[in-house]
Design an enzyme around this catalytic site. Structure first.
Site, PDB file in Angstrom:
ATOM      1  N   PHE A   1       0.821  -1.215   0.000  1.00  0.00           N
ATOM      2  CA  PHE A   1       0.000   0.000   0.000  1.00  0.00           C
ATOM      3  C   PHE A   1       0.865   1.280   0.000  1.00  0.00           C
ATOM      4  O   PHE A   1       1.809   1.400   0.784  1.00  0.00           O
ATOM      5  CB  PHE A   1      -0.887  -0.029   1.258  1.00  0.00           C
ATOM      6  CG  PHE A   1      -1.819   1.141   1.374  1.00  0.00           C
ATOM      7  CD1 PHE A   1      -3.016   1.156   0.676  1.00  0.00           C
ATOM      8  CD2 PHE A   1      -1.497   2.216   2.186  1.00  0.00           C
ATOM      9  CE1 PHE A   1      -3.877   2.232   0.784  1.00  0.00           C
ATOM     10  CE2 PHE A   1      -2.362   3.298   2.297  1.00  0.00           C
ATOM     11  CZ  PHE A   1      -3.555   3.305   1.595  1.00  0.00           C
TER      12      PHE A   1
ATOM     13  N   ASN B   1      -3.703   2.305  10.076  1.00  0.00           N
ATOM     14  CA  ASN B   1      -4.525   2.651   8.914  1.00  0.00           C
ATOM     15  C   ASN B   1      -4.943   1.314   8.326  1.00  0.00           C
ATOM     16  O   ASN B   1      -4.295   0.790   7.432  1.00  0.00           O
ATOM     17  CB  ASN B   1      -3.722   3.467   7.896  1.00  0.00           C
ATOM     18  CG  ASN B   1      -4.509   3.681   6.606  1.00  0.00           C
ATOM     19  OD1 ASN B   1      -5.734   3.529   6.588  1.00  0.00           O
ATOM     20  ND2 ASN B   1      -3.816   4.003   5.527  1.00  0.00           N
ATOM     21  N   PRO B   2      -6.031   0.738   8.871  1.00  0.00           N
ATOM     22  CA  PRO B   2      -6.395  -0.632   8.462  1.00  0.00           C
ATOM     23  C   PRO B   2      -7.128  -0.614   7.122  1.00  0.00           C
ATOM     24  O   PRO B   2      -7.510   0.449   6.637  1.00  0.00           O
ATOM     25  CB  PRO B   2      -7.336  -1.061   9.585  1.00  0.00           C
ATOM     26  CG  PRO B   2      -8.011   0.205   9.996  1.00  0.00           C
ATOM     27  CD  PRO B   2      -7.001   1.301   9.816  1.00  0.00           C
TER      28      PRO B   2
END
Ligand code: GLN
Length: 277
Positions: free
Chosen positions: A90, A187-188
């Protein structure tokens, strides 16, 4: 053509292909190809050499076909850090910088705090916390081996000492190793499965596992964190637009006494700060 002219032409080309922020994107791609920064690009009078022009053409093509700028150039800025990024992990976004602000605030007045970053990806949050609170003991976890490897590279390049491990939420983190935790930050993956298809192509360039989850992920994270936090410890999480009420409720149901929802720089609900008794 001089780089400044090339950048202007490229910006028009990107705009015609509906790429966001065409001028800034053209400058970033060109600076990266030329191995310089924005000032270096505009300061150079020497025209592009053939291999440079070719490499820049390729970079433009990749961006126009939906590859995020960060993947084309291979790095991104996050707070005070320059982080390597690559497909499969990510890409940290500017909106997550306010998560770090909230985390640092929650650590105020706590000497040598123990902090755990869940789903660290490139290591952005964990490394920023360590850089800005050098006395913190920081653990960073990710269930992706690729992410852990990249975060390790970033930690080494930034010269920051954090502990990295593979793991799903907090479950694989040995309580004897960490001791009681002062702060869990994350920040899932918070995109609801049904919304995945509507995400811009640049967002879908990120791994699905780092994006798709939603409220159940917070429920599980709060349940695990509540077992591991010291009295007065906190969880700071990034949330998606419109998730404030549901995440607040999840925190309360997991025993949090004080729950605040905070906006990002665009005024959208972005961060939840929950404190346990
Ligand atoms: N920032 C991503 C988005 O725009 C989501 C990131 C995440 O799920 N944590 O939707």
């Amino acid at each position: 053509m001089r780089p400044a002219q090339v950048a202007r032409r490229a910006s028009e080309y990107l705009a015609r292909h509906d790429v966001d922020a065409p001028q800034a994107t053209a400058e970033q791609l060109l600076a990266s190809v030329l191995g310089t920064d924005r000032a270096g690009l505009y300061g150079r009078d020497e025209p592009l050499r053939a291999p440079e022009a070719k490499a820049f053409g390729r970079a433009l093509c990749r961006r126009c076909s939906g590859v995020p700028t960060q993947h084309v150039v291979g790095w991104t800025g996050f707070r005070r850090l320059t982080l390597l990024v690559r497909a499969g992990v990510f890409v940290p976004r500017p909106e997550t910088e306010v998560v770090v602000d909230a985390a640092l605030e929650a650590l105020q007045g706590i000497a040598s705090p123990v902090v755990v970053d869940v789903g660290t990806g490139t290591g952005a949050i964990a490394l920023s916390v360590k850089q800005e609170r050098p006395d913190a003991k920081v653990w960073a976890l990710d269930r992706s081996a690729e992410a852990v490897m990249l975060a390790r590279e970033n930690a080494a390049r930034c010269g920051l000492a954090i502990d990295l491990a593979e793991g799903d939420l907090l479950a694989d983190l040995d309580p004897e190793a960490t001791g009681v935790i002062d702060l869990v930050v994350s920040n899932p993956p918070y995109v609801e499965a049904k919304a995945y298809g509507e995400l811009p192509v640049e967002v879908r360039a990120d791994p699905v596992g780092a994006l798709v989850g939603g409220v159940p992920v917070y429920v599980e994270l709060f349940a695990q964190a509540s077992e591991r936090l010291r009295a007065g410890g906190a969880v700071v999480v990034e949330i998606g637009e419109g998730q404030g009420a549901a995440v607040r409720r999840a925190a309360r149901e997991a025993g949090a006494v004080d729950v605040a929802v905070r906006p990002d720089l665009n005024g959208r609900d972005r961060v939840v700060v929950a404190t346990w008794p």
